[in-house]
Design a protein around this motif. Structure first.
Motif, PDB file in Angstrom:
ATOM      1  N   VAL A  52       0.857  -1.183   0.000  1.00  0.00           N
ATOM      2  CA  VAL A  52       0.000   0.000   0.000  1.00  0.00           C
ATOM      3  C   VAL A  52       0.899   1.240   0.000  1.00  0.00           C
ATOM      4  O   VAL A  52       1.545   1.553   0.991  1.00  0.00           O
ATOM      5  CB  VAL A  52      -0.913   0.027   1.243  1.00  0.00           C
ATOM      6  CG1 VAL A  52      -1.825   1.243   1.208  1.00  0.00           C
ATOM      7  CG2 VAL A  52      -1.730  -1.271   1.328  1.00  0.00           C
ATOM      8  N   PRO A  53       0.988   1.959  -1.129  1.00  0.00           N
ATOM      9  CA  PRO A  53       1.931   3.088  -1.232  1.00  0.00           C
ATOM     10  C   PRO A  53       1.711   4.150  -0.151  1.00  0.00           C
ATOM     11  O   PRO A  53       2.669   4.669   0.413  1.00  0.00           O
ATOM     12  CB  PRO A  53       1.674   3.645  -2.633  1.00  0.00           C
ATOM     13  CG  PRO A  53       1.093   2.484  -3.405  1.00  0.00           C
ATOM     14  CD  PRO A  53       0.291   1.718  -2.408  1.00  0.00           C
ATOM     15  N   ASP A  54       0.442   4.497   0.127  1.00  0.00           N
ATOM     16  CA  ASP A  54       0.181   5.551   1.108  1.00  0.00           C
ATOM     17  C   ASP A  54       0.661   5.200   2.503  1.00  0.00           C
ATOM     18  O   ASP A  54       0.970   6.089   3.312  1.00  0.00           O
ATOM     19  CB  ASP A  54      -1.320   5.855   1.160  1.00  0.00           C
ATOM     20  CG  ASP A  54      -1.816   6.475  -0.162  1.00  0.00           C
ATOM     21  OD1 ASP A  54      -0.971   7.018  -0.898  1.00  0.00           O
ATOM     22  OD2 ASP A  54      -3.020   6.378  -0.426  1.00  0.00           O
ATOM     23  N   ALA A  55       0.754   3.899   2.792  1.00  0.00           N
ATOM     24  CA  ALA A  55       1.167   3.485   4.124  1.00  0.00           C
ATOM     25  C   ALA A  55       2.675   3.342   4.254  1.00  0.00           C
ATOM     26  O   ALA A  55       3.183   3.095   5.346  1.00  0.00           O
ATOM     27  CB  ALA A  55       0.505   2.154   4.472  1.00  0.00           C
ATOM     28  N   THR A  56       3.410   3.494   3.145  1.00  0.00           N
ATOM     29  CA  THR A  56       4.861   3.325   3.190  1.00  0.00           C
ATOM     30  C   THR A  56       5.615   4.583   2.806  1.00  0.00           C
ATOM     31  O   THR A  56       6.802   4.537   2.525  1.00  0.00           O
ATOM     32  CB  THR A  56       5.272   2.169   2.249  1.00  0.00           C
ATOM     33  OG1 THR A  56       4.769   2.443   0.925  1.00  0.00           O
ATOM     34  CG2 THR A  56       4.701   0.855   2.736  1.00  0.00           C
ATOM     35  N   ARG A  57       4.937   5.714   2.759  1.00  0.00           N
ATOM     36  CA  ARG A  57       5.621   6.961   2.444  1.00  0.00           C
ATOM     37  C   ARG A  57       6.422   7.467   3.645  1.00  0.00           C
ATOM     38  O   ARG A  57       6.026   7.262   4.801  1.00  0.00           O
ATOM     39  CB  ARG A  57       4.600   8.039   2.044  1.00  0.00           C
ATOM     40  CG  ARG A  57       3.951   7.762   0.676  1.00  0.00           C
ATOM     41  CD  ARG A  57       2.979   8.877   0.314  1.00  0.00           C
ATOM     42  NE  ARG A  57       2.397   8.649  -1.008  1.00  0.00           N
ATOM     43  CZ  ARG A  57       1.480   9.430  -1.552  1.00  0.00           C
ATOM     44  NH1 ARG A  57       1.039  10.489  -0.888  1.00  0.00           N
ATOM     45  NH2 ARG A  57       1.020   9.160  -2.749  1.00  0.00           N
ATOM     46  N   ASP A  58       7.522   8.111   3.379  1.00  0.00           N
ATOM     47  CA  ASP A  58       8.357   8.638   4.470  1.00  0.00           C
ATOM     48  C   ASP A  58       7.678   9.839   5.140  1.00  0.00           C
ATOM     49  O   ASP A  58       7.024  10.621   4.474  1.00  0.00           O
ATOM     50  CB  ASP A  58       9.735   9.045   3.922  1.00  0.00           C
ATOM     51  CG  ASP A  58      10.505   7.833   3.421  1.00  0.00           C
ATOM     52  OD1 ASP A  58      11.347   7.995   2.528  1.00  0.00           O
ATOM     53  OD2 ASP A  58      10.254   6.720   3.938  1.00  0.00           O
TER      54      ASP A  58
END
Length: 244
Positions: A238-244
């Motif tokens: 899930v991209p939104d959950a792995t953003r810095d």
């Protein structure tokens, strides 16, 4: 398998209950734990062989009774062949079942979630399942390429799918006739299954069952010593959950 010697049990002071076992559970209890005896009904015993008569449970020989139904106990090899005749995918599904049982899991059918097994740490009445398992057979003698990769192209331009490289030790092998009737798992199937499994708070596990070149063939239970099993945990990114 039908167990017909019920009459002698009716006079027993003990309470008996009926238990429904899967093919994998039956073979595990009979071959590994040696706590289950499986019998099948035969109409005519071979000469000189002693079976129990189905109607009375008393021993009877071929020369003393020529007509009727008798019970023949199956050894490990006969039970293996009987299970394979019932379901062609039994060899690889049992290898996966045995692997999971040896690690302390309680495998149950995963049909409800579109997988092969669901894994419980305790009895389903006291615990929820943790993993859903898809068995990926990699059998020798198939027509797959050296890396066991598969592609699925649709001329309409909808998608081009390629699978993960095969596990180590499986080079030269591929998905064989016991792999879900030659149905290959592509990325579309994987995404659907991962989404279904995720909505019920489970993790998706791919279990690669690799048949080694030294295998005598799936027709005998001696092939169990010639398999390697590898596990791969599938997680949805899930991209939104792995953003810095």
């Amino acid at each position: 398998f039908t167990l017909l010697e019920l009459e002698p049990w009716r006079a027993s002071p003990h309470a008996f209950v009926s238990v429904r076992l899967t093919l994998e559970e039956s073979f595990f209890l009979q071959h590994v734990l040696c706590c289950l005896r499986v019998k099948t009904a035969v109409e005519q015993p071979q000469a000189g062989q002693e079976y129990k008569e189905a109607e009375t449970g008393e021993p009877s020989t071929a020369h003393t009774r020529q007509k009727g139904t008798f019970l023949k106990e199956l050894d490990s090899e006969a039970l293996w062949q009987a299970c394979c005749s019932i379901r062609a995918s039994f060899p690889t599904s049992y290898v996966a079942y045995h692997q999971l049982k040896s690690k302390g899991w309680l495998p149950r059918s995963g049909l409800l979630y579109g997988t092969d097994f669901t894994l419980y740490q305790a009895h389903p009445s006291v615990a929820h399942s943790t993993f859903s398992v898809i068995v990926m057979p990699l059998l020798r003698g198939s027509n797959a390429n050296a890396r066991c990769s598969q592609t699925s192209e649709h001329t309409g331009g909808s998608r081009h799918l390629t699978s993960d490289p095969a596990p180590c030790g499986s080079q030269g092998l591929g998905l064989g006739p016991h792999a879900r009737s030659n149905r290959q798992l592509d990325w579309h199937d994987l995404q659907i299954t991962a989404r279904v499994v995720g909505t019920v708070a489970k993790k998706l596990l791919l279990l690669y069952v690799v048949e080694l070149p030294s295998s005598p063939g799936l027709h005998t239970h001696h092939c169990l010593e010639h398999f390697v099993v590898e596990e791969r945990l599938v997680r949805r990114w899930v991209p939104d959950a792995t953003r810095d």
